[in-house]
Scaffold this active site. Sequence first.
Site, PDB file in Angstrom:
ATOM      1  N   ASP A  26       0.838  -1.207   0.000  1.00 54.48           N
ATOM      2  CA  ASP A  26       0.000   0.000   0.000  1.00 54.48           C
ATOM      3  C   ASP A  26       0.871   1.255   0.000  1.00 54.48           C
ATOM      4  OD1 ASP A  26      -2.333   1.435   0.034  1.00 54.48           O
ATOM      5  OD2 ASP A  26      -2.674   1.226   2.180  1.00 54.48           O
ATOM      6  N   ARG A  30      -0.184   7.676  -2.651  1.00 54.99           N
ATOM      7  CA  ARG A  30       0.227   8.766  -1.747  1.00 54.99           C
ATOM      8  C   ARG A  30       1.686   9.126  -1.944  1.00 54.99           C
ATOM      9  NH1 ARG A  30      -1.220   6.039   3.499  1.00 54.99           N
ATOM     10  NH2 ARG A  30      -1.547   4.274   2.092  1.00 54.99           N
ATOM     11  N   TRP A  31       2.504   8.104  -2.186  1.00 57.55           N
ATOM     12  CA  TRP A  31       3.935   8.339  -2.420  1.00 57.55           C
ATOM     13  C   TRP A  31       4.129   9.253  -3.630  1.00 57.55           C
ATOM     14  CZ3 TRP A  31       7.264   7.334  -6.469  1.00 57.55           C
ATOM     15  CH2 TRP A  31       8.623   7.331  -6.190  1.00 57.55           C
ATOM     16  N   ARG A  39      -0.683   9.545  -9.562  1.00 55.65           N
ATOM     17  CA  ARG A  39      -0.698   8.268  -8.842  1.00 55.65           C
ATOM     18  C   ARG A  39      -0.029   7.148  -9.647  1.00 55.65           C
ATOM     19  NH1 ARG A  39      -3.977   7.164  -4.930  1.00 55.65           N
ATOM     20  NH2 ARG A  39      -4.370   5.083  -5.772  1.00 55.65           N
ATOM     21  N   HIS A  43       2.640   3.647  -8.997  1.00 50.28           N
ATOM     22  CA  HIS A  43       2.502   2.233  -9.365  1.00 50.28           C
ATOM     23  C   HIS A  43       3.727   1.754 -10.151  1.00 50.28           C
ATOM     24  CE1 HIS A  43      -1.405   2.139  -7.660  1.00 50.28           C
ATOM     25  NE2 HIS A  43      -2.001   2.850  -8.595  1.00 50.28           N
ATOM     26  N   SER A  71      -6.773  -5.963  -5.901  1.00 46.66           N
ATOM     27  CA  SER A  71      -7.914  -6.564  -5.198  1.00 46.66           C
ATOM     28  C   SER A  71      -9.152  -6.491  -6.082  1.00 46.66           C
ATOM     29  CB  SER A  71      -8.170  -5.836  -3.876  1.00 46.66           C
ATOM     30  OG  SER A  71      -8.982  -4.707  -4.099  1.00 46.66           O
ATOM     31  N   ASP A  73     -11.809  -5.241  -5.373  1.00 47.47           N
ATOM     32  CA  ASP A  73     -12.392  -3.901  -5.245  1.00 47.47           C
ATOM     33  C   ASP A  73     -11.631  -2.851  -6.054  1.00 47.47           C
ATOM     34  OD1 ASP A  73     -14.594  -4.438  -3.656  1.00 47.47           O
ATOM     35  OD2 ASP A  73     -13.390  -4.475  -1.819  1.00 47.47           O
ATOM     36  N   ASN A  74     -10.408  -3.175  -6.477  1.00 46.01           N
ATOM     37  CA  ASN A  74      -9.644  -2.199  -7.253  1.00 46.01           C
ATOM     38  C   ASN A  74     -10.246  -1.934  -8.638  1.00 46.01           C
ATOM     39  OD1 ASN A  74      -6.387  -3.189  -5.909  1.00 46.01           O
ATOM     40  ND2 ASN A  74      -7.788  -1.601  -5.235  1.00 46.01           N
ATOM     41  N   ARG A  77     -11.582   1.576  -9.309  1.00 49.98           N
ATOM     42  CA  ARG A  77     -10.712   2.747  -9.522  1.00 49.98           C
ATOM     43  C   ARG A  77     -10.931   3.312 -10.927  1.00 49.98           C
ATOM     44  NH1 ARG A  77      -5.205   2.331  -6.134  1.00 49.98           N
ATOM     45  NH2 ARG A  77      -6.185   1.548  -4.253  1.00 49.98           N
ATOM     46  N   ARG A 200      -5.121  -2.528   8.413  1.00 46.34           N
ATOM     47  CA  ARG A 200      -6.310  -3.365   8.169  1.00 46.34           C
ATOM     48  C   ARG A 200      -5.968  -4.459   7.169  1.00 46.34           C
ATOM     49  NH1 ARG A 200      -8.163   1.899   6.410  1.00 46.34           N
ATOM     50  NH2 ARG A 200      -7.526   2.226   4.261  1.00 46.34           N
TER      51      ARG A 200
HETATM   52  C1  FPP Z   1      -1.964   0.144  -3.342  1.00 48.99           C
HETATM   53  O1  FPP Z   1      -1.499   1.444  -3.406  1.00 48.99           O
HETATM   54  C2  FPP Z   1      -1.385  -0.606  -4.438  1.00 48.99           C
HETATM   55  C3  FPP Z   1      -2.103  -1.169  -5.448  1.00 48.99           C
HETATM   56  C4  FPP Z   1      -3.563  -1.103  -5.525  1.00 48.99           C
HETATM   57  C5  FPP Z   1      -1.453  -1.857  -6.559  1.00 48.99           C
HETATM   58  C6  FPP Z   1      -0.170  -2.547  -6.269  1.00 48.99           C
HETATM   59  C7  FPP Z   1       0.598  -2.575  -7.511  1.00 48.99           C
HETATM   60  C8  FPP Z   1       1.946  -2.530  -7.618  1.00 48.99           C
HETATM   61  C9  FPP Z   1       2.816  -2.560  -6.461  1.00 48.99           C
HETATM   62  C10 FPP Z   1       2.610  -2.411  -8.945  1.00 48.99           C
HETATM   63  C11 FPP Z   1       2.312  -3.454  -9.946  1.00 48.99           C
HETATM   64  C12 FPP Z   1       2.437  -4.845  -9.447  1.00 48.99           C
HETATM   65  C13 FPP Z   1       3.147  -5.832 -10.026  1.00 48.99           C
HETATM   66  C14 FPP Z   1       3.087  -7.203  -9.482  1.00 48.99           C
HETATM   67  C15 FPP Z   1       4.029  -5.610 -11.181  1.00 48.99           C
HETATM   68  P1  FPP Z   1      -2.523   2.639  -3.517  1.00 48.99           P
HETATM   69  O2  FPP Z   1      -2.478   3.183  -4.886  1.00 48.99           O
HETATM   70  O3  FPP Z   1      -3.865   2.220  -3.036  1.00 48.99           O
HETATM   71  O4  FPP Z   1      -1.875   3.657  -2.551  1.00 48.99           O
HETATM   72  P2  FPP Z   1      -2.609   4.806  -1.738  1.00 48.99           P
HETATM   73  O5  FPP Z   1      -3.217   4.142  -0.538  1.00 48.99           O
HETATM   74  O6  FPP Z   1      -1.479   5.686  -1.375  1.00 48.99           O
HETATM   75  O7  FPP Z   1      -3.611   5.455  -2.631  1.00 48.99           O
END
Ligand code: FPP
Length: 250
Positions: A26, A30-31, A39, A43, A71, A73-74, A77, A200
């Site tokens: 996660d 935000r990063w 955003r 990723h 997920s 739920d994603n 987005r 969580r």
């Molecule tokens: C949560 O961060 C992260 C995700 C929903 C996606 C995870 C994906 C990767 C790490 C990159 C691609 C994966 C692979 C296996 C190549 P968020 O965007 O929800 O962060 P936030 O809480 O700061 O909004």
Amino acid sequence: MPRGNSALSAASPATRPPEHVAIIMDGNGRWALAQGRAREWGHRRGAEAVRKVVEAAPGLGIRTLTLYAFSSDNWKRPAREVALLMRLFRRYLSKEAARLAENGVRLRVVGRRDRLAPEILEAIELAEATTVHGRRMTLRLAVDYSSRHALLEAVRLAAADGGAADLERDMVAALLGRATHADGPSPDVDLLIRTGGEQRLSDFLLWECAYAELYFTPTMWPDFTAQDLAAAVRDFGSRERRFGTVALAG
Ligand code: FPP
């Protein structure tokens, strides 16, 4: 024998590395926003962190690593973000499979497969076939994954197999493996790591985390390094795992 009894004779605190580590990656968005970027940039950098962590994990004694990549739920987005995540995922599969195989890592994608695009399914099948002989570590990428959906599917499978009345715990793990295309039982998680400061489970491995040690870190996923993984494994080594029983005196 129930796990609780066998745990009495297990080393305590845990001196062995965690066999199964699961990570909720996660903080990408935000990063990126904190750096004035979109955003999506988070990723992209998150995918680089995946490569480094996967490379380091077998050397730390980890036998199974499950990463929450997308997920169920994603899907809610913005379409553009979903499309980028799918592209990154596909690229990872096609670019990394050979390297994973060289490093003895077997790849499995766990989750639903009925909603993924044909080109993603093709990349999954190819990557799984390329890495099928990996014995050092199994890397499980959770994509279109929902633990509640997996549990529902497991119940449906049991019903189709003739009923759930005689189900035992090991059988549930096997059903969960079938429900998520894991090619084997879904193993209990020893250490669950979540980056990004939230605390969580977000519908991740709910059955498998029954006795997981939880490790939350404020580090955002793109900043998470092999050293951070090693620190989490060290922290696991200081935990006393009792599985519901009491510590032995002396
Ligand atoms: C949560 O961060 C992260 C995700 C929903 C996606 C995870 C994906 C990767 C790490 C990159 C691609 C994966 C692979 C296996 C190549 P968020 O965007 O929800 O962060 P936030 O809480 O700061 O909004």
